[in-house]
Design a protein around this motif. Structure first.
Motif, PDB file in Angstrom:
ATOM      1  N   SER A 146      68.453  56.167  58.812  1.00  0.00           N
ATOM      2  CA  SER A 146      69.007  55.009  58.118  1.00  0.00           C
ATOM      3  C   SER A 146      70.502  54.863  58.398  1.00  0.00           C
ATOM      4  CB  SER A 146      68.770  55.153  56.617  1.00  0.00           C
ATOM      5  OG  SER A 146      69.363  54.095  55.921  1.00  0.00           O
ATOM      6  N   ARG A 147      71.208  55.980  58.393  1.00  0.00           N
ATOM      7  CA  ARG A 147      72.649  55.955  58.679  1.00  0.00           C
ATOM      8  C   ARG A 147      72.894  55.455  60.098  1.00  0.00           C
ATOM      9  NH1 ARG A 147      75.774  61.519  58.452  1.00  0.00           N
ATOM     10  NH2 ARG A 147      74.392  61.829  60.197  1.00  0.00           N
ATOM     11  N   VAL A 161      72.511  51.697  60.120  1.00  0.00           N
ATOM     12  CA  VAL A 161      73.659  51.046  59.497  1.00  0.00           C
ATOM     13  C   VAL A 161      74.832  50.993  60.468  1.00  0.00           C
ATOM     14  CG1 VAL A 161      75.396  51.273  57.655  1.00  0.00           C
ATOM     15  CG2 VAL A 161      72.982  51.577  57.130  1.00  0.00           C
ATOM     16  N   TRP A 204      74.946  47.963  62.715  1.00  0.00           N
ATOM     17  CA  TRP A 204      75.071  46.626  62.139  1.00  0.00           C
ATOM     18  C   TRP A 204      76.249  45.888  62.756  1.00  0.00           C
ATOM     19  CZ3 TRP A 204      74.561  47.667  56.180  1.00  0.00           C
ATOM     20  CH2 TRP A 204      73.231  47.919  55.872  1.00  0.00           C
ATOM     21  N   VAL A 252      80.166  48.627  55.291  1.00  0.00           N
ATOM     22  CA  VAL A 252      79.375  49.464  56.202  1.00  0.00           C
ATOM     23  C   VAL A 252      79.879  50.905  56.148  1.00  0.00           C
ATOM     24  CG1 VAL A 252      78.839  49.892  58.637  1.00  0.00           C
ATOM     25  CG2 VAL A 252      78.685  47.583  57.730  1.00  0.00           C
ATOM     26  N   ILE A 265      78.716  52.585  52.941  1.00  0.00           N
ATOM     27  CA  ILE A 265      77.290  52.926  53.002  1.00  0.00           C
ATOM     28  C   ILE A 265      77.095  54.186  53.833  1.00  0.00           C
ATOM     29  CG2 ILE A 265      75.036  52.177  53.886  1.00  0.00           C
ATOM     30  CD1 ILE A 265      75.912  49.289  53.138  1.00  0.00           C
ATOM     31  N   GLN A 266      77.780  54.251  54.973  1.00  0.00           N
ATOM     32  CA  GLN A 266      77.656  55.430  55.829  1.00  0.00           C
ATOM     33  C   GLN A 266      78.185  56.676  55.126  1.00  0.00           C
ATOM     34  OE1 GLN A 266      79.719  53.896  59.314  1.00  0.00           O
ATOM     35  NE2 GLN A 266      77.809  54.018  60.462  1.00  0.00           N
TER      36      GLN A 266
END
Length: 67
Positions: free
Chosen positions: A14-15, A18, A21, A34, A37-38
């Motif tokens: 998932s990382r 991301v 993106w 972003v 989130i990371q």
């Protein structure tokens, strides 16, 4: 231990998604979002690794007395 390893792998995947993106230049705070989130996913992976290490240590302690 297997569930923890699966969670680590899923979070790492998932990382990686991301990080790929493409945030539009006009989106205010997009790059920062972003990055946050990371960072959150990295922290989750670190917590899961600590949990995995604790499980492994407990197993070593328990199993070493049985041999």
């Amino acid at each position: 231990m297997g569930d923890t390893a699966k969670a680590i792998s899923a979070t790492a995947i998932s990382r990686g998604k991301v990080s790929k993106w493409k945030v539009p230049f006009w989106a205010p705070g997009g790059e920062k979002a972003v990055a946050l989130i990371q960072e959150g996913q990295t922290a989750k992976i670190d917590r899961l690794r600590l949990e995995q290490d604790a499980i492994e240590s407990a197993r070593r302690t328990t199993c070493s007395g049985q041999m």
